[in-house]
Design a protein around this motif. Structure first.
Motif, PDB file in Angstrom:
ATOM      1  N   HIS A   1       0.836  -1.201   0.000  1.00  0.00           N
ATOM      2  CA  HIS A   1       0.000   0.000   0.000  1.00  0.00           C
ATOM      3  C   HIS A   1       0.874   1.256   0.000  1.00  0.00           C
ATOM      4  CE1 HIS A   1      -4.155  -1.459   0.455  1.00  0.00           C
ATOM      5  NE2 HIS A   1      -3.599  -2.486   1.077  1.00  0.00           N
ATOM      6  N   PHE A   2       1.894   1.262   0.850  1.00  0.00           N
ATOM      7  CA  PHE A   2       2.781   2.421   0.971  1.00  0.00           C
ATOM      8  C   PHE A   2       3.513   2.699  -0.340  1.00  0.00           C
ATOM      9  CE2 PHE A   2       6.823   4.427   2.010  1.00  0.00           C
ATOM     10  CZ  PHE A   2       6.408   5.478   2.815  1.00  0.00           C
ATOM     11  N   VAL A   3       4.167   1.692  -0.884  1.00  0.00           N
ATOM     12  CA  VAL A   3       4.965   1.867  -2.109  1.00  0.00           C
ATOM     13  C   VAL A   3       4.061   2.182  -3.297  1.00  0.00           C
ATOM     14  CG1 VAL A   3       6.508   0.690  -3.731  1.00  0.00           C
ATOM     15  CG2 VAL A   3       6.879   0.467  -1.273  1.00  0.00           C
ATOM     16  N   GLY A   4       2.949   1.486  -3.406  1.00  0.00           N
ATOM     17  CA  GLY A   4       2.028   1.749  -4.509  1.00  0.00           C
ATOM     18  C   GLY A   4       1.516   3.177  -4.506  1.00  0.00           C
ATOM     19  N   SER A   5       1.127   3.666  -3.341  1.00  0.00           N
ATOM     20  CA  SER A   5       0.638   5.036  -3.242  1.00  0.00           C
ATOM     21  C   SER A   5       1.754   6.048  -3.494  1.00  0.00           C
ATOM     22  CB  SER A   5       0.013   5.281  -1.864  1.00  0.00           C
ATOM     23  OG  SER A   5      -1.190   4.567  -1.761  1.00  0.00           O
ATOM     24  N   ALA A   6       2.970   5.731  -3.068  1.00  0.00           N
ATOM     25  CA  ALA A   6       4.100   6.627  -3.320  1.00  0.00           C
ATOM     26  C   ALA A   6       4.344   6.763  -4.818  1.00  0.00           C
ATOM     27  CB  ALA A   6       5.352   6.117  -2.612  1.00  0.00           C
ATOM     28  N   VAL A   7       4.328   5.655  -5.517  1.00  0.00           N
ATOM     29  CA  VAL A   7       4.545   5.676  -6.972  1.00  0.00           C
ATOM     30  C   VAL A   7       3.411   6.413  -7.673  1.00  0.00           C
ATOM     31  CG1 VAL A   7       4.651   4.196  -9.017  1.00  0.00           C
ATOM     32  CG2 VAL A   7       5.970   3.601  -6.985  1.00  0.00           C
ATOM     33  N   LEU A   8       2.171   6.156  -7.268  1.00  0.00           N
ATOM     34  CA  LEU A   8       1.028   6.823  -7.896  1.00  0.00           C
ATOM     35  C   LEU A   8       1.041   8.326  -7.654  1.00  0.00           C
ATOM     36  CD1 LEU A   8      -1.776   4.220  -7.101  1.00  0.00           C
ATOM     37  CD2 LEU A   8      -0.849   4.797  -9.358  1.00  0.00           C
ATOM     38  N   ALA A   9       1.415   8.749  -6.453  1.00  0.00           N
ATOM     39  CA  ALA A   9       1.468  10.189  -6.162  1.00  0.00           C
ATOM     40  C   ALA A   9       2.553  10.867  -6.981  1.00  0.00           C
ATOM     41  CB  ALA A   9       1.708  10.427  -4.671  1.00  0.00           C
TER      42      ALA A   9
ATOM     43  N   SER B   1      -1.753  18.804  -5.647  1.00  0.00           N
ATOM     44  CA  SER B   1      -3.084  18.313  -5.284  1.00  0.00           C
ATOM     45  C   SER B   1      -3.504  17.152  -6.166  1.00  0.00           C
ATOM     46  CB  SER B   1      -4.117  19.439  -5.398  1.00  0.00           C
ATOM     47  OG  SER B   1      -3.858  20.437  -4.460  1.00  0.00           O
ATOM     48  N   PHE B   2      -3.238  17.276  -7.457  1.00  0.00           N
ATOM     49  CA  PHE B   2      -3.614  16.206  -8.373  1.00  0.00           C
ATOM     50  C   PHE B   2      -2.902  14.908  -8.015  1.00  0.00           C
ATOM     51  CE2 PHE B   2      -3.218  13.620 -12.157  1.00  0.00           C
ATOM     52  CZ  PHE B   2      -4.523  13.603 -12.616  1.00  0.00           C
ATOM     53  N   GLY B   3      -1.596  14.979  -7.801  1.00  0.00           N
ATOM     54  CA  GLY B   3      -0.829  13.775  -7.486  1.00  0.00           C
ATOM     55  C   GLY B   3      -1.283  13.121  -6.190  1.00  0.00           C
ATOM     56  N   LEU B   4      -1.468  13.925  -5.155  1.00  0.00           N
ATOM     57  CA  LEU B   4      -1.894  13.378  -3.867  1.00  0.00           C
ATOM     58  C   LEU B   4      -3.313  12.810  -3.945  1.00  0.00           C
ATOM     59  CD1 LEU B   4      -0.425  16.057  -1.460  1.00  0.00           C
ATOM     60  CD2 LEU B   4       0.381  13.718  -1.772  1.00  0.00           C
ATOM     61  N   LEU B   5      -4.219  13.571  -4.557  1.00  0.00           N
ATOM     62  CA  LEU B   5      -5.601  13.108  -4.647  1.00  0.00           C
ATOM     63  C   LEU B   5      -5.739  11.884  -5.552  1.00  0.00           C
ATOM     64  CD1 LEU B   5      -7.488  16.509  -4.793  1.00  0.00           C
ATOM     65  CD2 LEU B   5      -7.343  14.916  -2.866  1.00  0.00           C
ATOM     66  N   PHE B   6      -4.917  11.819  -6.592  1.00  0.00           N
ATOM     67  CA  PHE B   6      -4.922  10.656  -7.477  1.00  0.00           C
ATOM     68  C   PHE B   6      -4.580   9.391  -6.690  1.00  0.00           C
ATOM     69  CE2 PHE B   6      -2.452   7.980 -10.540  1.00  0.00           C
ATOM     70  CZ  PHE B   6      -3.515   7.612 -11.354  1.00  0.00           C
TER      71      PHE B   6
ATOM     72  N   ALA C   1       1.474   8.237  -0.193  1.00  0.00           N
ATOM     73  CA  ALA C   1       1.233   9.329  -1.128  1.00  0.00           C
ATOM     74  C   ALA C   1       2.042  10.562  -0.741  1.00  0.00           C
ATOM     75  CB  ALA C   1      -0.258   9.663  -1.182  1.00  0.00           C
ATOM     76  N   ALA C   2       2.054  10.894   0.535  1.00  0.00           N
ATOM     77  CA  ALA C   2       2.831  12.049   0.991  1.00  0.00           C
ATOM     78  C   ALA C   2       4.326  11.833   0.772  1.00  0.00           C
ATOM     79  CB  ALA C   2       2.544  12.313   2.465  1.00  0.00           C
ATOM     80  N   THR C   3       4.796  10.639   1.028  1.00  0.00           N
ATOM     81  CA  THR C   3       6.212  10.322   0.825  1.00  0.00           C
ATOM     82  C   THR C   3       6.574  10.362  -0.656  1.00  0.00           C
ATOM     83  OG1 THR C   3       6.220   8.961   2.812  1.00  0.00           O
ATOM     84  CG2 THR C   3       8.006   8.598   1.232  1.00  0.00           C
ATOM     85  N   GLY C   4       5.724   9.803  -1.489  1.00  0.00           N
ATOM     86  CA  GLY C   4       5.977   9.807  -2.932  1.00  0.00           C
ATOM     87  C   GLY C   4       6.060  11.207  -3.488  1.00  0.00           C
ATOM     88  N   TYR C   5       5.150  12.068  -3.043  1.00  0.00           N
ATOM     89  CA  TYR C   5       5.201  13.455  -3.486  1.00  0.00           C
ATOM     90  C   TYR C   5       6.493  14.121  -3.007  1.00  0.00           C
ATOM     91  CZ  TYR C   5       4.565  18.429  -3.671  1.00  0.00           C
ATOM     92  OH  TYR C   5       4.772  19.759  -3.898  1.00  0.00           O
TER      93      TYR C   5
END
Length: 113
Positions: A38-46, A65-70, A102-106
């Motif tokens: 979950h963590f890595v997937g959301s980081a990559v998506l963000a 906002s787009f990256g985090l919300l996505f 997501a926050a980490t990925g951004y």
């Protein structure tokens, strides 16, 4: 304008999800292989969402906002899918790992620029 609309939509969605009657909740732990996914997937998506938005000439705030919300909305959708009758159940722990990822990925995307 985009940021306000996206924020409003996200807040309404979160309110809906917290007030809706999910079929069942997961009985899971805070650690485990799926939490890392979950963590890595959301980081990559963000990071990917932020990069996409920047290439669409959105402002810095809009691309963030787009990256985090996505990433977060896809994580919420996955949890909603899990909450169906035959699923493993809605997991607030998975969702928390999605938000942290997501926050980490951004942050890593911005640091790499």
């Amino acid at each position: 304008m985009f940021v306000r609309t996206a924020l409003r939509t996200t807040l309404i969605t979160i309110l809906f999800l917290t007030c809706s009657g999910c079929t069942h909740l997961a009985q899971d732990r805070w650690t485990g292989k799926d939490k890392a996914q979950h963590f890595v997937g959301s980081a990559v998506l963000a990071a990917a969402g932020t990069a996409y938005a920047e290439r669409q000439n959105m402002s810095s705030a809009e691309s963030r906002s787009f990256g985090l919300l996505f990433a977060i909305s896809l994580g919420a959708g996955k949890e909603l899918w899990d909450s169906r009758q035959g699923g493993t159940g809605w997991s607030w722990k998975d969702f928390a790992w999605n938000v942290a990822g997501a926050a980490t990925g951004y942050g890593l995307y911005q640091a790499a620029k």
